[in-house]
Design a protein around this motif. Structure first.
Motif, PDB file in Angstrom:
ATOM      1  N   ALA A  66       5.730   7.888   7.144  1.00 36.69           N
ATOM      2  CA  ALA A  66       4.848   7.894   8.399  1.00 36.69           C
ATOM      3  C   ALA A  66       3.676   8.678   7.759  1.00 36.69           C
ATOM      4  N   GLU A  67       3.772   9.588   6.585  1.00 38.72           N
ATOM      5  CA  GLU A  67       2.057   9.908   5.948  1.00 38.72           C
ATOM      6  C   GLU A  67       1.403   8.310   5.065  1.00 38.72           C
ATOM      7  N   ALA A  68       2.442   8.064   4.721  1.00 42.83           N
ATOM      8  CA  ALA A  68       2.709   6.790   3.640  1.00 42.83           C
ATOM      9  C   ALA A  68       1.305   5.968   4.224  1.00 42.83           C
ATOM     10  N   GLU A  69       2.222   5.745   5.799  1.00 37.52           N
ATOM     11  CA  GLU A  69       1.773   4.728   6.494  1.00 37.52           C
ATOM     12  C   GLU A  69      -0.269   4.554   6.578  1.00 37.52           C
ATOM     13  N   LYS A  70       0.033   6.045   7.149  1.00 38.07           N
ATOM     14  CA  LYS A  70      -1.049   6.660   7.669  1.00 38.07           C
ATOM     15  C   LYS A  70      -1.890   6.743   6.632  1.00 38.07           C
ATOM     16  N   VAL A  71      -1.661   7.307   5.699  1.00 28.92           N
ATOM     17  CA  VAL A  71      -2.601   6.795   4.429  1.00 28.92           C
ATOM     18  C   VAL A  71      -3.131   5.242   4.602  1.00 28.92           C
ATOM     19  N   ALA A  72      -2.238   4.419   4.388  1.00 33.13           N
ATOM     20  CA  ALA A  72      -2.062   3.141   3.473  1.00 33.13           C
ATOM     21  C   ALA A  72      -3.609   2.368   5.160  1.00 33.13           C
ATOM     22  N   ARG A  73      -3.183   2.578   6.068  1.00 34.36           N
ATOM     23  CA  ARG A  73      -4.223   2.480   7.218  1.00 34.36           C
ATOM     24  C   ARG A  73      -5.386   2.834   7.467  1.00 34.36           C
ATOM     25  N   GLU A  74      -5.306   3.614   7.225  1.00 32.80           N
ATOM     26  CA  GLU A  74      -6.638   4.672   6.896  1.00 32.80           C
ATOM     27  C   GLU A  74      -7.084   3.640   5.797  1.00 32.80           C
ATOM     28  N   MET A  75      -7.313   3.141   4.323  1.00 31.21           N
ATOM     29  CA  MET A  75      -7.407   2.566   3.576  1.00 31.21           C
ATOM     30  C   MET A  75      -7.996   1.102   3.741  1.00 31.21           C
ATOM     31  N   LEU A  76      -7.367   0.753   4.331  1.00 34.26           N
ATOM     32  CA  LEU A  76      -7.711  -0.274   5.116  1.00 34.26           C
ATOM     33  C   LEU A  76      -8.161  -0.600   5.792  1.00 34.26           C
ATOM     34  N   GLY A  77      -8.536   0.234   6.470  1.00 31.61           N
ATOM     35  CA  GLY A  77      -9.730   0.282   7.479  1.00 31.61           C
ATOM     36  C   GLY A  77     -10.865   0.507   6.751  1.00 31.61           C
TER      37      GLY A  77
ATOM     38  N   LEU B 142       1.079  -1.529   0.177  1.00 31.30           N
ATOM     39  CA  LEU B 142       0.079   0.014   0.011  1.00 31.30           C
ATOM     40  C   LEU B 142       0.250   1.782  -0.067  1.00 31.30           C
ATOM     41  N   THR B 143       2.239   1.231   0.397  1.00 29.41           N
ATOM     42  CA  THR B 143       2.952   2.763   0.645  1.00 29.41           C
ATOM     43  C   THR B 143       3.902   2.627  -0.793  1.00 29.41           C
ATOM     44  N   ILE B 144       4.708   1.400  -1.456  1.00 30.77           N
ATOM     45  CA  ILE B 144       5.674   1.694  -2.381  1.00 30.77           C
ATOM     46  C   ILE B 144       4.715   2.918  -3.555  1.00 30.77           C
TER      47      ILE B 144
ATOM     48  N   ALA C 203      -7.605  -1.159  -1.666  1.00 30.32           N
ATOM     49  CA  ALA C 203      -7.129  -0.353   0.041  1.00 30.32           C
ATOM     50  C   ALA C 203      -5.455   0.223  -0.924  1.00 30.32           C
ATOM     51  N   ARG C 204      -5.698  -0.733  -2.003  1.00 28.01           N
ATOM     52  CA  ARG C 204      -4.193   0.151  -2.632  1.00 28.01           C
ATOM     53  C   ARG C 204      -4.145   0.603  -3.709  1.00 28.01           C
TER      54      ARG C 204
END
Lengths: 263, 251
Positions: free
Chosen positions: B122-133, B109-111, B159-160
């Motif tokens: 940090a921002e990419a992971e935040k977006v990724a976790r939000e989309m996974l949610g 999700l972050t690549i 989500a990706r």
């Protein structure tokens, strides 16, 4: 004769064991142990070879191998990408390179780089004979590994590229982050094989002309062989090669098993 | 033409006279199709009708032989168009999921966020976790794709695509590779996306989804769009004989 099939198989197996044991017993009895001990495993000669055979011979062998392998791998990736290129001259150049250096003995490539190229082109290859020989092995190993890497790249499903491109990743980034990492997992066993072959090919460095400080394992041992008129250095060198290659192949087998689980 | 000028009044997707040949085989024979923002257009038709090729042409995974495709006013067939830029605005979901097996879910999700959108870790992971949610898989961030079920993998794939904040999503038979009991969870996520107003172009065999979620249904056969209209209408009362024939066999 009404032996059952399973009984026949068992008899067959036992026969093989008996033959093997008989051969071993014969070899042990036929061997001239005192001569072996003084000529092939002489502690005095061994002490004289140590620690140089390790600190110079083995060290140089490992150094030359790692340098050639690293350089060869980088060059091989470029060659593989050229072979897969949509631009024909790139494909032709890569094919000629691969066919040429795979088709002639590594010994001759080393000879060519160390002794012919400097005369023909009036250039001095940096690093002297060792530099030229290393460059030659980089070239030889790149020719072997390029085809392996190309196969690895092509083994990665097309959907991986499509998914990456559809996310907006460029073809370059797709190659380096998505395709190559997966391709390399597939080709770890053949690459290990190439590393082992390269390790042994460093014994051809002598043709470039070496000085005692640049002797690799085989040349170091051959020097000991003629100095002491005794084969112990060669036996030691053989054992040292195995000390490197056997753990390496074991490590690869382990990696392979681990990745099979991950997939 | 600059590729950065997005015409907000232009349709999301505007396909004009799209033709695609594979050698002598003509797969698309002049397709015209306009999709406006917020529409959910479902494409049905027999295999070999060209529906997947049409979908894959929209983000140029297939190079058209002729015609034009405008994405928010930008012609993607034009060789001067920066495709990588346009593709960021078009999320794509594949039949075979095509998750990257050598990366964790979070890595998947972050690549592209990091490499293409240049977002920080940090921002990419935040977006990724939000989309996974959003797809109901918040707890799977550290799992590897091979440890997920087909339905979960497809939800991760959605989500990706969402992580790139696309303006529209393409779905290429997203549930066809799934075991029947896993189809529902993927359709549920797609329905939720549609409800949120995402522009969607969906090649599918799920007539129920097309009827309940689709704003338009398109029937394709032999490289042509033969019929289109309100999904309920088309499914209940098909006009073209070939649509009638196809629906009588699948319903």
């Amino acid at each position: 004769m009404a032996l059952r099939k399973r009984t026949r198989t068992r008899v067959y197996h036992y026969t093989i064991y008996v033959v093997i044991i008989a051969l071993i017993v014969w070899a042990v009895l036929a061997t001239d142990w005192p001569t072996v001990a003084t000529q092939f495993a002489n502690p005095e000669v061994a002490m004289k070879m140590l620690p140089g055979i390790i600190t110079v011979g083995l060290k140089n062998t490992l150094l030359f191998t790692i340098e050639s392998f690293t350089g060869g791998l980088i060059l091989a990736i470029i060659l593989a990408l050229m072979k897969l290129s949509s631009i024909p001259p790139f494909r032709w150049a890569a094919t000629i390179w691969i066919e040429f250096f795979r088709g002639i003995p590594a010994l001759m490539t080393i000879f060519g780089f160390a002794l012919m190229l400097p005369i023909a082109l009036k250039v001095k290859i940096p690093g002297g004979p060792v530099g030229a020989a290393t460059l030659a092995l980089i070239v030889v190993s790149s020719a072997y590994m390029a085809e392996t890497i190309r196969a690895g790249i092509q083994a990665v499903p097309k959907g991986q590229t499509e998914a990456s491109r559809s996310l907006g990743m460029s073809s370059m980034k797709t190659m380096f982050f998505i395709v190559l990492p997966q391709g390399f997992r597939i080709i770890i066993p053949p690459l290990t094989n190439e590393f082992v072959l390269l390790l042994k090919d460093t014994s051809l460095f002598f043709i470039a002309g070496a000085t005692p400080l640049t002797y690799e394992l085989t040349t170091y041992a051959r020097n000991g062989l003629s100095t002491y008129a005794n084969a112990t250095p060669m036996v030691m060198a053989a054992l040292l090669y195995l000390v490197v290659t056997i753990p390496l192949t074991r490590l690869t087998a382990w990696l392979e098993r681990r990745m099979a689980r991950e997939r | 033409m600059s590729t950065d000028l997005i015409d907000v009044h232009a349709p999301a997707i505007d396909i004009q006279g799209l033709v695609k040949h594979y050698g002598d085989n003509e797969v698309l024979k002049g397709i015209d199709l306009t999709v406006v923002a917020g529409e959910v257009v479902c494409i049905i038709g027999p295999s070999g009708s060209g529906k997947s090729t049409l979908l894959r042409s929209v983000n140029l995974l297939e190079q058209p032989t002729g015609g034009h495709i405008f994405i928010e006013g930008i012609d993607v067939v034009d060789e001067d168009t920066d495709l990588d830029r346009v593709r960021q605005r078009i999320g794509m979901v594949f039949q075979q999921f095509n998750l990257f097996p050598h990366m964790s879910v979070l890595g998947n999700l972050t690549i592209a966020q990091r490499q293409v959108k240049k977002r920080g870790k940090a921002e990419a992971e935040k977006v990724a976790r939000e989309m996974l949610g959003r797809v109901g898989l918040a707890e799977k961030a550290d799992a590897y794709p091979s440890h997920l079920s087909g339905g979960q993998q497809q939800r991760v794939a959605i989500a990706r695509a969402l992580c790139m904040n696309p303006d529209m999503m393409l779905f290429d038979e997203p549930t066809s590779a799934l075991d029947p009991e896993l189809v529902g969870e993927v359709l549920q996520v797609m329905r939720q996306l549609a409800d949120e107003g995402m522009t969607m172009l969906v090649v599918t065999h799920e007539m129920g989804f097309a009827r309940e979620v689709g704003s338009r249904l398109i029937f394709m056969d032999g490289g042509h769009i033969l019929e289109q209209g309100d999904p309920r209408e088309v499914l209940a009362n098909p006009q073209h004989p070939r649509t009638q024939d196809f629906l009588s066999r699948v319903l």
